[in-house]
Enzyme design. Structure first.
Site, mmCIF file in Angstrom:
data_model
loop_
_atom_site.group_PDB
_atom_site.id
_atom_site.type_symbol
_atom_site.label_atom_id
_atom_site.label_comp_id
_atom_site.label_asym_id
_atom_site.label_seq_id
_atom_site.Cartn_x
_atom_site.Cartn_y
_atom_site.Cartn_z
ATOM 1 N N THR A 313 8.965 -0.239 -4.438
ATOM 2 C CA THR A 313 8.479 -0.679 -3.224
ATOM 3 C C THR A 313 6.913 -0.603 -3.180
ATOM 4 O OG1 THR A 313 10.543 0.252 -2.217
ATOM 5 C CG2 THR A 313 8.606 0.184 -0.576
ATOM 6 N N TRP A 316 5.441 -3.448 -5.336
ATOM 7 C CA TRP A 316 5.844 -4.738 -4.527
ATOM 8 C C TRP A 316 4.466 -5.076 -3.716
ATOM 9 C CZ3 TRP A 316 6.130 -6.650 0.324
ATOM 10 C CH2 TRP A 316 6.740 -7.842 0.374
ATOM 11 N N HIS A 317 3.944 -3.989 -3.200
ATOM 12 C CA HIS A 317 2.950 -4.347 -1.974
ATOM 13 C C HIS A 317 1.524 -4.883 -2.821
ATOM 14 C CE1 HIS A 317 5.626 -2.654 0.848
ATOM 15 N NE2 HIS A 317 4.849 -3.183 1.573
ATOM 16 N N GLY A 318 1.635 -4.411 -4.126
ATOM 17 C CA GLY A 318 0.110 -4.784 -4.734
ATOM 18 C C GLY A 318 0.217 -4.279 -6.301
#
Lengths: 465, 409
Positions: A313, A316-318
């Site tokens: 998670t 995934w954001h960066g």
């Protein structure tokens, strides 16, 4: 293209609305939306259309193969290959640079910098294709999609570049027969305008003091300044992201499509777990249904499963360590909440649970905001008075006063309070309710337009001399 | 008026569509004669020309979009209205104080964190906050020292650092938001080599701090402020300054300067500046550029409305190079290496020099030492705003464009 731009509002959307409502044949309408979706996607970086198109078509072909060979080893092999292709796309475009940077830090020789640009929306559409293929493999989707349907599912522009992450099952029937009605259009209008206001009025205005208060490595940082900056950032990112989702859902409705909800007042949460059931719900849902539960969920290897899900998670954001820390931080909190903290918090008055959730969420945002770990650590130390900074200064006081009204209204607007007050007013003055809503919507659209035009102001000046 | 559910649904949709299609149609039909945006001092985006190459790179779409937004109907009124709306986000108070950060977006700059400027707006006045960079000061002094060592020892070299208005605010709580320019300049002057004279314009201005020596809506000093700095130079070189009363004086009202353009602050807008200018006696010639232009006036109110902005009353604005021949045959030939602060200052120098060359390192390229030699220059004045003490980019301009690091330019 983005929704909150003059070009989208006053050219793209009106043009599409006219064409869509002039023609009434569902098949034509779907192809029209696909065409405009590709135009929307191609706007900034036309070359990536090829990527989007090939991702959709390989998804289509893999699904056909999986469905044909259902129950045999071939289905499994195809499924694994299909997932590998999509993870490969995401990994190549999003994570190769990060990998090379980190390898270069430890290897005795240097790898060449890859210089790969990130195609917009790749994090979203690869996940959507994974959802689809998994559901086909598991048989939850009985028959694989037609090329038209898969193209529409992947490319439909409202959710294309920033979610919500939709499931094929959700919209399969809608593609055959978009549920167009005046009532749904009008609802869509209201929802879109709310989202536009969240983005252009709140998020954009909140963003200005944030960048000033949270300057990485600033010598003027103060203890309260960082706290205030982080509070403003928490509001900014909520209004930005949920505003985008609102606009997506609203546009979907205008064309007769229902997209899933993505936010549910995350800042009234009582725990970290609660926060993630209210924040970017379509992403949380993806990781729950397609990673956590298949790994064994709570039943076996829970700690490992939590670690994997929250690592992913965050990542995934960066492609950066701070996002990994941010993800694992929430994973850890959710673990201890399940072990004991949750029951403790339940026994205390609700106020303390809110306080706890708000504090951990704000601290989380520090790690989200500063992509460089040193700056994040400095900001953390400053916030707790461990970095030898002043409590406050004149500059902070000015920022505070010149943003106070916006700050207070933003806090109220991110809770259900505003909605409840409006509902109560509507009950007290039923004769005004609907008229006020119409005027309100028009006013928000007008204000947003004025601010959007204002943001094109770009004076050519030697500021420095 | 009570609206039933059905008419609400209809009216809500209709009012939304009316705005969308109304403004959308207006935009398509409206006659767009883009041209110059006076306020922004730039040409608005033109209809992009189509090429397949631009289309594939996404450039065409970007140009089309900026054309669309740059030429939006009622754009300039909406921009002003947007600035007013933004002003409502704070405490509703009279004389609200605000800080706005703006970056230098001119073509010749590379915006980095330190190149951004914070405008502090209070009491209908804007000032740019000053942060001293010791590194910038060191590089600036080194550039001048290296230059001094490379030229004939008889050439006199001066450095004058012009403080900005932030130093002289009455209220100490706002003044203290900036570093001391006095301390910063003194630290720099101390690093200047023997033979380079620092000129303490700061003290001269400080003595007159209550006078109208800075614009409120523009980051420059006024001609009066420049005059006091000029008297300090005269004191240092031992000449008698001309009295202001010898000049023909004129005023221009309604001046909204760079700080207003950068911030669009409504409190500045309602309190414009007045430009007072002092016209020197004729008899000189002033030309700009390497190829001699027709002679101009060094102070000319007509420039105020000629597109470069009101401050262009002085010298007509910023040019890479200029030359003033005064007609006084005293053998003194000066070159001023300057930024725009010098524009209001240089006209006062005319009686004291035979020739005044003007070089703006932002846009001029050429070796300064060679220039001094070829032109038989006797005096060199570096006149810079506090920017030189704030960011290293000024010293870098001196080194790269004027070859002052000793390397060939």
């Amino acid at each position: 293209m983005v929704f909150s731009s003059l070009f989208f509002l006053y050219l793209f959307l009106p043009a599409l609305l006219v064409l869509y409502y002039v023609c009434r044949k569902p098949a034509f309408r779907v192809w029209l939306l696909i065409g405009f979706s590709f135009l929307f996607y191609a706007w900034g970086e036309p070359v990536w259309v090829v990527l989007l198109l090939s991702a959709a078509l390989t998804g289509y072909l893999f699904a056909l193969g999986i469905a044909k060979s259902r129950g045999t080893w071939l289905a499994k092999a195809l499924y694994i290959a299909a997932i590998a292709v999509n993870i490969g796309i995401l990994g190549f475009f999003k994570y190769v640079s990060f990998l090379v940077d980190n390898l270069n830090a430890v290897l005795p020789f240097q790898l060449a910098e890859p210089h790969i640009a990130l195609p917009i929306g790749v994090s979203f559409f690869t996940f959507e294709i994974i959802c689809y293929l998994t559901d086909v493999y598991k048989g939850t989707i009985p028959a694989p999609a037609t090329p038209k349907n898969i193209l529409f599912y992947v490319s439909f522009f409202p959710h294309l570049v920033a979610g919500p992450i939709i499931r094929y099952r959700d919209i399969e029937e809608q593609i055959e027969q978009p549920q167009v009605s005046l009532a749904s259009f009008s609802e869509g209008v209201t929802r879109f305008v709310i989202g536009l206001g969240k983005k252009v009025i709140f998020a954009n205005l909140l963003g200005e003091p944030v960048s000033q208060l949270l300057q990485p490595g600033s010598a003027d940082a103060t203890v309260l300044g960082i706290w205030f900056g982080v509070c403003l950032f928490a509001l900014q990112i909520y209004f930005d992201f949920s505003g985008y989702s609102d606009m997506a859902i609203g546009i979907g409705k205008m064309f007769g499509f229902e997209l899933r909800e993505n936010f549910n007042y995350p800042y009234v949460s009582k725990s970290a777990g609660d926060f993630w059931r209210r924040w970017n719900m379509s992403l949380g849902g993806f990781f729950r249904d397609y990673v956590y539960i298949p790994l064994g969920g709570n039943r076996k290897h829970m700690v490992r499963n939590l670690f994997v899900v929250w690592f992913l998670t965050g990542f995934w954001h960066g492609a950066s360590w701070n996002f990994i820390i941010w993800g694992l931080y929430f994973g850890f909190l959710i673990y201890i909440e399940r072990q004991f903290l949750g029951t403790w918090l339940d026994k205390l008055p609700a106020f303390f649970a809110h306080l706890y959730a708000t504090a951990v969420m704000l601290i989380g945002w520090v790690w989200f905001y500063f992509t460089d770990l040193k700056s994040a650590a400095k900001a953390m130390l400053t916030m707790f008075g461990l970095y030898g900074r002043e409590w406050a200064n004149q500059e902070l006081w000015i920022y505070f006063k010149e943003n106070l009204l916006l700050f207070v209204i933003a806090i109220i607007a991110c809770t259900p309070l505003a909605k409840n007050v409006l509902a109560r007013l509507a009950r007290s003055f039923p004769q005004l309710e609907n008229g006020a809503a119409i005027i309100g919507n028009a006013a928000v659209l007008a204000i947003a337009t004025v601010l959007l035009v204002g943001s094109t102001y770009n004076p050519f000046l030697y500021y420095r001399f | 008026m009570k609206l039933n559910k059905k008419s609400f649904i209809l009216l809500n949709a209709v009012s939304f569509l009316l705005i969308l299609f109304g403004l959308g149609a207006f935009n398509l039909l409206g006659t767009h004669s883009a041209g110059l945006s006076e306020l922004e001092q730039r040409n608005l985006a033109q209809t992009p020309t189509f090429t397949w190459n631009k289309l594939f790179k996404g450039e065409y779409a970007r140009e089309l979009e900026s054309y669309f937004s740059d030429n939006f109907v009622f754009r300039s009124s909406l921009v002003q209205a947007g600035a007013e709306l933004k002003g409502l986000k704070g405490l509703p108070e009279k004389n609200g104080v605000s800080i706005l950060e703006r970056g230098d977006n001119t073509a010749s700059s590379s915006v980095t964190g330190s190149d951004k400027v914070k405008y502090l707006i209070m009491n209908n006045q804007a000032v740019t906050l000053f942060n001293y960079s010791a590194e910038a000061g060191k590089q600036y002094a080194t550039a001048i020292n290296t230059f001094k060592a490379s030229i004939n020892a008889n050439v006199r070299v001066y450095s004058m650092l012009a403080p900005s208005a932030a130093a002289f605010l009455d209220d100490s709580k706002y003044r203290d938001m900036s570093d001391s320019q006095k301390d910063a300049f003194n630290a720099i002057y101390k690093q200047l080599a023997k033979g380079v004279t620092g000129i303490d314009a700061y003290s001269a201005l400080e003595q007159h701090r209550s006078e109208y020596i800075y614009f409120r809506t523009d980051h420059h000093w006024t001609a009066l402020g420049a005059y006091y700095a000029y008297t300090q130079l005269m004191k240092t070189i031992g000449e008698k300054p001309h009295s202001l009363s010898n000049y023909k004086k004129g005023t221009i009202t309604g001046f909204l300067g760079s700080s207003y353009k950068a911030t669009l602050s409504s409190s500045l807008k309602s309190h414009p500046d007045t430009i007072t200018y002092y016209v020197p006696d004729g008899g000189y010639t002033y030309t700009i550029g390497a190829k001699k232009s027709a002679s101009r006036q060094v102070v000319d109110p007509h420039y105020a409305t000629a597109g470069n902005g009101y401050y262009a009353v002085f010298l007509g604005g910023d040019f890479p190079q200029g030359e003033i021949l005064s007609g006084n045959e005293n053998g003194k030939r000066l070159v001023v290496v300057k930024d725009s602060y010098a524009n209001a200052f240089i006209p006062f120098l005319i009686p004291h020099f035979e020739e005044i060359d003007i070089i703006d390192p932002r846009t001029y390229k050429g070796n300064l030492a060679a220039f001094v030699k070829n032109k038989k220059i006797t005096d060199v004045l570096f006149l810079n705003s506090s920017t030189a003490a704030r960011t290293t980019s000024w010293a870098q301009l001196l080194n790269t464009n004027l070859g002052m690091s000793g390397k060939k330019a």
